[in-house]
Design a protein around this motif. Structure first.
Motif: not given
Length: 149
Positions: A120-121, A123-129, A131-136, A145-146
Motif C-alpha cells: 500500500y506504500l 507510490k510513496f517509495y516510487q517517489r524516491f526512485g 521500482k518494484e522488481f518482483d511479485e507481490i 513487494v520487493h
C-alpha cells in the motif's frame, strides 16, 4: 499538528542509549504490531548490524528507520523498519525520514538499495526512485513487494 523541526540522530546499535532503544522498540511495536494488527517477532536479530536513524521532536521519537548493510536482509544494502509516529503524521516526517535514510546510505557508499515494501506504500517509495522488481508476496499477512533503486 506541526510539532517543530526534527533533530536527526544516526547511531550504530551499540551506541544507542537505553532510552533510545526503548523508544525505537515502542514505536515499532505501536505501529507494526498494534496498529497493523500483526503479531510478529520485531527483534529479528538484524538490529545489532544496522545503523539506526532516529528523528526526534523534543523528547518524542517521531520517525525511525534502520540502514541495513549488504548481505543482512538482501544482497544489497537496505532501508527497513521505516516508521513514523501516528501522533505526528501529516507533517512530512515520513518523506524527511526516507530522504535522510537514502542520504545516509549514499554517504556509506550503499548506492543500490533493496527494500521489502508494504504494497500500500508503493507510490510513496516510487517517489524516491524505488521500482518494484518482483511479485507481490505476503509477509505476516500483509502484502509486500520487493523494490530497488
Amino acid at each position: 499538528m506541526n510539532e517543530g523541526v526534527v533533530n536527526w540522530v544516526i547511531k550504530p546499535f551499540d551506541e544507542l542509549l537505553v532510552n533510545e532503544l526503548y523508544a525505537i522498540m515502542q514505536l515499532r511495536e505501536e505501529v507494526f504490531v498494534v496498529e497493523q494488527n500483526c503479531p510478529f517477532l520485531d527483534a529479528d536479530g538484524k538490529d545489532p548490524d544496522c545503523l539506526h536513524l532516529l528523528g526526534w521532536v523534543d523528547k518524542n521519537l517521531v520517525a525511525y528507520s534502520r540502514i541495513v548493510p549488504p548481505g543482512i536482509a538482501f544482497q544489497t544494502a537496505s532501508i527497513g523498519r521505516v516508521v513514523t509516529s501516528p501522533r505526528f503524521r501529516k507533517n512530512g516526517f515520513g518523506q524527511q525520514l526516507m530522504q535522510k535514510s537514502i542520504d545516509v546510505a549514499d554517504e556509506l557508499g550503499f548506492r543500490e538499495l533493496t527494500i521489502g515494501a508494504q504494497y500500500y506504500l508503493l507510490k510513496f517509495y516510487q517517489r524516491f526512485g524505488f521500482k518494484e522488481f518482483d511479485e507481490i508476496y505476503l509477509e505476516d499477512g500483509i502484502k509486500h513487494v520487493h523494490m530497488r533503486r
